[in-house]
Design an enzyme around this catalytic site. Sequence first.
Site, mmCIF file in Angstrom:
data_model
loop_
_atom_site.group_PDB
_atom_site.id
_atom_site.type_symbol
_atom_site.label_atom_id
_atom_site.label_comp_id
_atom_site.label_asym_id
_atom_site.label_seq_id
_atom_site.Cartn_x
_atom_site.Cartn_y
_atom_site.Cartn_z
ATOM 1 N N GLY A 181 -1.138 75.102 37.723
ATOM 2 C CA GLY A 181 -2.087 73.788 38.400
ATOM 3 C C GLY A 181 -1.666 74.266 40.039
ATOM 4 O O GLY A 181 -1.308 74.787 40.846
ATOM 5 N N SER A 182 -1.652 72.872 39.852
ATOM 6 C CA SER A 182 -1.648 72.615 41.319
ATOM 7 C C SER A 182 0.083 72.530 41.925
ATOM 8 O O SER A 182 0.865 73.112 41.184
ATOM 9 C CB SER A 182 -1.927 71.148 41.726
ATOM 10 O OG SER A 182 -0.528 70.167 40.926
ATOM 11 N N GLU A 198 2.356 79.360 39.106
ATOM 12 C CA GLU A 198 0.521 79.550 39.112
ATOM 13 C C GLU A 198 0.287 78.592 40.142
ATOM 14 O O GLU A 198 -0.442 78.229 39.430
ATOM 15 C CB GLU A 198 -0.048 80.823 37.998
ATOM 16 C CG GLU A 198 1.191 81.303 37.611
ATOM 17 C CD GLU A 198 0.821 83.087 38.198
ATOM 18 O OE1 GLU A 198 0.351 83.133 39.485
ATOM 19 O OE2 GLU A 198 1.231 84.005 37.796
ATOM 20 N N GLY A 247 3.987 71.930 40.631
ATOM 21 C CA GLY A 247 4.850 72.775 40.963
ATOM 22 C C GLY A 247 5.936 72.634 41.083
ATOM 23 O O GLY A 247 6.945 72.623 41.041
HETATM 24 P P1 NAD Z 1 -3.179 69.939 37.829
HETATM 25 O O1 NAD Z 1 -2.007 70.119 38.404
HETATM 26 O O2 NAD Z 1 -3.481 68.456 37.821
HETATM 27 O O3 NAD Z 1 -2.614 70.304 35.950
HETATM 28 C C1 NAD Z 1 -2.079 71.386 35.405
HETATM 29 C C2 NAD Z 1 -1.079 71.335 34.412
HETATM 30 O O4 NAD Z 1 0.438 70.661 35.537
HETATM 31 C C3 NAD Z 1 -2.095 70.236 33.805
HETATM 32 O O5 NAD Z 1 -1.598 70.882 32.091
HETATM 33 C C4 NAD Z 1 -1.336 68.796 33.267
HETATM 34 O O6 NAD Z 1 -1.084 67.815 32.375
HETATM 35 C C5 NAD Z 1 -0.119 69.182 34.178
HETATM 36 N N1 NAD Z 1 1.467 69.005 34.949
HETATM 37 C C6 NAD Z 1 0.487 68.115 35.844
HETATM 38 N N2 NAD Z 1 1.708 67.620 36.592
HETATM 39 C C7 NAD Z 1 3.099 68.273 35.701
HETATM 40 C C8 NAD Z 1 4.509 67.628 35.438
HETATM 41 N N3 NAD Z 1 4.763 66.554 36.219
HETATM 42 N N4 NAD Z 1 5.081 67.883 35.152
HETATM 43 C C9 NAD Z 1 4.394 68.854 33.419
HETATM 44 N N5 NAD Z 1 2.847 69.095 33.940
HETATM 45 C C10 NAD Z 1 2.397 68.722 34.254
HETATM 46 O O7 NAD Z 1 -3.770 70.873 38.077
HETATM 47 P P2 NAD Z 1 -5.328 70.951 37.845
HETATM 48 O O8 NAD Z 1 -5.988 70.553 38.518
HETATM 49 O O9 NAD Z 1 -5.428 71.089 36.163
HETATM 50 O O10 NAD Z 1 -5.862 72.406 38.584
HETATM 51 C C11 NAD Z 1 -6.594 73.079 39.773
HETATM 52 C C12 NAD Z 1 -4.860 73.891 40.253
HETATM 53 O O11 NAD Z 1 -4.227 74.412 40.093
HETATM 54 C C13 NAD Z 1 -5.966 74.107 41.716
HETATM 55 O O12 NAD Z 1 -4.562 73.904 42.465
HETATM 56 C C14 NAD Z 1 -5.216 75.635 41.436
HETATM 57 O O13 NAD Z 1 -5.738 76.336 42.631
HETATM 58 C C15 NAD Z 1 -4.335 75.893 40.838
HETATM 59 N N6 NAD Z 1 -4.769 77.217 39.649
HETATM 60 C C16 NAD Z 1 -3.193 78.036 39.837
HETATM 61 C C17 NAD Z 1 -3.919 79.338 39.392
HETATM 62 C C18 NAD Z 1 -2.952 80.400 39.632
HETATM 63 O O14 NAD Z 1 -3.245 81.315 38.605
HETATM 64 N N7 NAD Z 1 -2.140 80.416 40.534
HETATM 65 C C19 NAD Z 1 -4.971 79.328 38.476
HETATM 66 C C20 NAD Z 1 -5.830 78.151 38.371
HETATM 67 C C21 NAD Z 1 -5.556 77.384 38.446
#
Ligand code: NAD
EC number: 1.2.1.3
Length: 510
Positions: free
Chosen positions: A241-242, A263, A246
């Site tokens: 995710g973002s 990731e 992370g």
């Molecule tokens: P996001 O960070 O909003 O959410 C991702 C996941 O994390 C969701 O399931 C969310 O519920 C969970 N989450 C959020 N905060 C959390 C916390 N404090 N504790 C535990 N879980 C938590 O991201 P998004 O909007 O769904 O996806 C887009 C982002 O993901 C972009 O930044 C993109 O570059 C990145 N991404 C990276 C990869 C990679 O392999 N590097 C792949 C896909 C997406």
Amino acid sequence: MTAISATEEVRARVETALKRCGVDPAAFAGDGVTARTPVTGAPLFDLRAHGPAEVDRAVDAAHEAFLTWRTTPAPVRGALVKRFGALLSEHRQDLAALVTAEAGKIGSEALGEVQEMIDVCDFAVGLSRQLYGRTMPSERPGHRLMETWHPLGVVGVISAFNFPVAVWAWNAAVALVCGDTVVWKPSELTPLTALACAALLDRAAAESDAPPHLNQVLLGGAETGARLVDSPLVPLVSATGSTRMGREVGPRVAARFGRSLLELGGNNAAVIAPSADLDLAVDAAVFAAAGTAGQRCTTLRRLIVHQDVVDDVTDRLSAAFRVLPVGDPFRDGTLVGPLVHGAAHAAMRAAVERAVAQGGSVLAGGERELADLAPDAHYVRPALVRMPAQTEVVREETFAPVLYVLSYRDFAEAVELHNGVPHGLSSGIFTRDHGEAERFLAADGADCGIVNVNIGTSGAEIGGAFGGEKDTGGGRESGSDAWRAYMRRATNTVNFSGRVALAQGVDFSG
Ligand code: NAD
């Protein structure tokens, strides 16, 4: 005029696909998570979010399953993943329909994502007979020194909306052959695809006489994920995710000495050198920047073009961006589907405004489209913005289709611009100069986890290890030797000499 599917039509497709995969959404009805479709922006189903007690119960059940699964022979574990891959193939159209409905991907990209799941299952089946440890020469006579790889435990998988199924499959297929069990917290934006995948894996497990609870899904947002992150029975948290997410997850897992595989975001760039085949470079750049409506972690966000060819490249890209078919991802011929929600659209608008304020000029796109047909959805024309320098907004990841173009004079400047951002996921160079390509791949070249030549930044194959450096988090998933993150290594020394011989020649005989 481009028509947009009616919400009822999308809901009917989703219901059919779920039913075929063995999921009745009524069984998950409740509050806390609303499944929506970005195709129209409308809600589809209200689902029940899992609370802390349910997270704990799921982890306990997964740990219980692990105690049996870890001693199941790895090739037998592989047989389960093989059956799962076959079920994915059988249901590829159903799963692709769900990906399109929930993530807004066009048909071909949604099918491609399901194909990635099938491919990683194939890879994991082969891997189940290749979890090799090394044997090293011992310095002591009559001794054998070797390493053994053992299953690790429960793997917590947290996934993002934009790869709602492939990322989980990369983790789950490899974790299962490694002898681990999985608890999955999918994005709250894509709960239905997760339920469908989990139902197919449950079916494969039942048919393979595997223990129950090898994989469980927890619906909910950040709080549900956080409970999983803090669980002491989860030795590995694989979170996609973002970078913001992370930064929260990494330290929490580290505080209990767990492992995390992160990731995170990307701000990916490609260099177009003066010797490049411009037809190839422009075609590749259009897909990398505009595909998935700019919502891939590997989306091309910065193009660094030699000053001799930059005008030619921007003319060609502008022409291509202006005619890209934007619209309903369920319709044949559409290449750019919707943004996932209004917040993504607001972030795109704000980024383009800031780019202009920082000296940029919009060469093409950036407008909202189809608002009359789908007022609650967010369709946009990908934006091409020429920038005078790598300003603040260019150095950030905006998760939408905005491609910034910068120009450079010499190779060293291109690499400096390329590496001059916080993220380090994917990169590419377009060149016919072999030496220049090698310099881009070298230790002092591109600083990313993925570095391509004459290929755009997006669209990785599962056979390689996937992931990136710096603010991308450093994790590696999927192919190559990424499996090692899912196992624990034991170093074993066996003494068959019949006497005590201490290492480093230490004498303790008195
Ligand atoms: P996001 O960070 O909003 O959410 C991702 C996941 O994390 C969701 O399931 C969310 O519920 C969970 N989450 C959020 N905060 C959390 C916390 N404090 N504790 C535990 N879980 C938590 O991201 P998004 O909007 O769904 O996806 C887009 C982002 O993901 C972009 O930044 C993109 O570059 C990145 N991404 C990276 C990869 C990679 O392999 N590097 C792949 C896909 C997406």
